[in-house]
Enzyme design. Structure first.
Site, PDB file in Angstrom:
ATOM      1  N   HIS A 184       6.971   5.063   6.276  1.00 47.56           N
ATOM      2  CA  HIS A 184       7.873   5.175   7.420  1.00 47.56           C
ATOM      3  C   HIS A 184       9.326   5.132   6.956  1.00 47.56           C
ATOM      4  O   HIS A 184       9.632   4.675   5.851  1.00 47.56           O
ATOM      5  CB  HIS A 184       7.631   4.036   8.422  1.00 47.56           C
ATOM      6  N   ARG A 229       1.901 -11.457  -1.331  1.00 48.44           N
ATOM      7  CA  ARG A 229       3.265 -10.989  -1.566  1.00 48.44           C
ATOM      8  C   ARG A 229       4.118 -11.326  -0.352  1.00 48.44           C
ATOM      9  O   ARG A 229       3.645 -11.254   0.780  1.00 48.44           O
ATOM     10  CB  ARG A 229       3.278  -9.477  -1.799  1.00 48.44           C
TER      11      ARG A 229
END
Length: 378
Positions: free
Chosen positions: A243, A309
């Site tokens: 995106h 993460r």
């Protein structure tokens, strides 16, 4: 703005009712308990496209900017220009954001995501709101869900010096006052840096040095903490799918696990984490503010089979009622306007209610805007 069913663009938001779907990723324990990836998270193989090379480009050193060294400033602007004409992504060092503040912000993020679900639920994002806790955005989408959980909140300066602190205390309780103070300071540091970057962007485009700085001075930005749990089948899911950010400028600090990838010259490239650097990428709103001269960065986040993460993300936005229009001298040079004037609130509404951000958001927003008879902004 009303949007009739006949003008709904693809891909529309897949509005979801959790009771009808088997997936309800309320917190990170959901991700850990899955023996295999639920279908709501799976992307088609043709959409995955692996990155095999690292993006190696010079980082932008801001030391000369702060020292007032015009030669160094012009060199930094040249690097920014080259990156933004090509892909809209660069990294900055010597940015004067306190490394200790970044570390503490990561520590508080880790502490939040390790909370039991019942406590995180206090901050759960309410329908129609941008702020709060969300598991995989399952409150908004039903397909191609991101393999992550997020905590989002706003930052602006409208006389209240404690907007972030107030968010944490009102949603999570008085014991989160310190967390609120940390993120209040972090957001202020990001805002200060963003104005420096706006000056550099203006210099790189050859427009009045203070043009963008003045435009964003009274902005209303968005802060997000991202947590990407380990994924047992990382080849099937994304932490965040491909995106372009609809916002203006994104300032990100990622941990050392890695996973951010940028689309450059028709290939996905990995971004090696640097503790001393902040990642910068342009979004659709700045693309419009540059009259299409600069690119909005197409990027994604992949997931890791073994490691969690985390990243801290600050989305720089103008005040919601600001009219997004490029500097006149830039338009004169280009000879034509690439996008119509619009309010930032219109693009925000479009991506929250009608359209899931991808690599064609700005083009489809423009079509929607022109077909929806928007009010006169002048």
């Amino acid at each position: 703005m009303d949007l009739g069913a006949s003008t709904l663009l693809c891909p529309p938001l897949e509005l979801t009712d959790k009771k009808e779907h088997g997936v309800s990723p309320s917190d990170s324990s959901f991700f850990k308990k899955q023996p295999s990836i639920p279908m709501e998270f799976i992307w088609a193989k043709g959409e995955m496209g692996h990155a095999h090379e690292e993006l190696r480009e010079p980082v932008v050193d801001l030391e000369g900017f702060f020292a007032g060294d015009e030669v160094a400033i012009q060199h930094a602007a040249m690097l920014v220009r080259a990156a933004c004409l090509n892909h809209g992504f660069f990294q900055v060092i010597n940015h004067r954001v306190d490394p200790h503040l970044i570390t503490v912000a990561h520590d508080h993020m880790e502490a939040f995501f390790k909370l039991p679900w019942s406590k995180k639920l206090r901050a759960q994002r309410k329908p129609g709101s941008l702020w709060g806790y969300s598991g995989a955005h399952a409150d908004r989408f039903s397909l191609k869900l991101p393999w992550k959980e997020t905590l989002s909140f706003g930052f602006h300066e409208n006389g209240s010096e404690s907007v972030v602190e107030d968010f944490f205390k009102s949603t999570l309780g008085e014991e989160f006052e310190q967390t609120g103070l940390v993120y209040q300071k972090y957001c202020q540091a990001m805002k200060d840096l963003s104005l420096v970057l706006m000056e550099l962007l203006a210099i790189s485009l050859g427009v009045d040095r203070l043009h963008y700085r003045n435009f964003f001075e009274d902005g209303s930005s968005i802060m997000r903490c991202n947590n990407y749990p380990p994924c047992q089948e990382p080849g099937l899911a994304f932490g965040t799918g491909p995106h372009c950010d609809p916002t203006s400028l994104t300032i990100l600090h990622q941990d050392q696990v890695g996973g951010l990838e940028v689309y450059v010259n028709n290939k996905w490239r990995t971004i090696r984490p640097r503790r001393d650097a902040l990642v910068i990428n342009l979004g659709d709103t700045f693309k419009a503010l540059s009259n299409g001269r600069y690119k909005s960065c197409l990027h994604r986040a992949v997931v890791n089979r073994y490691k969690e993460r985390r990243s801290l993300v600050f989305f720089v936005c103008p005040r919601e009622d600001r009219v997004v229009t490029p500097p006149q001298d830039l338009v004169c040079r280009e000879g034509t306007r690439k996008y119509p004037d619009f309010k930032w609130s219109d693009l925000l509404e479009f991506t929250q209610k009608y359209y899931r951000a991808d690599d064609a958001t700005l083009q489809n927003f423009t079509k929607w805007l022109l077909s929806s008879n928007p009010p006169n902004h002048h």
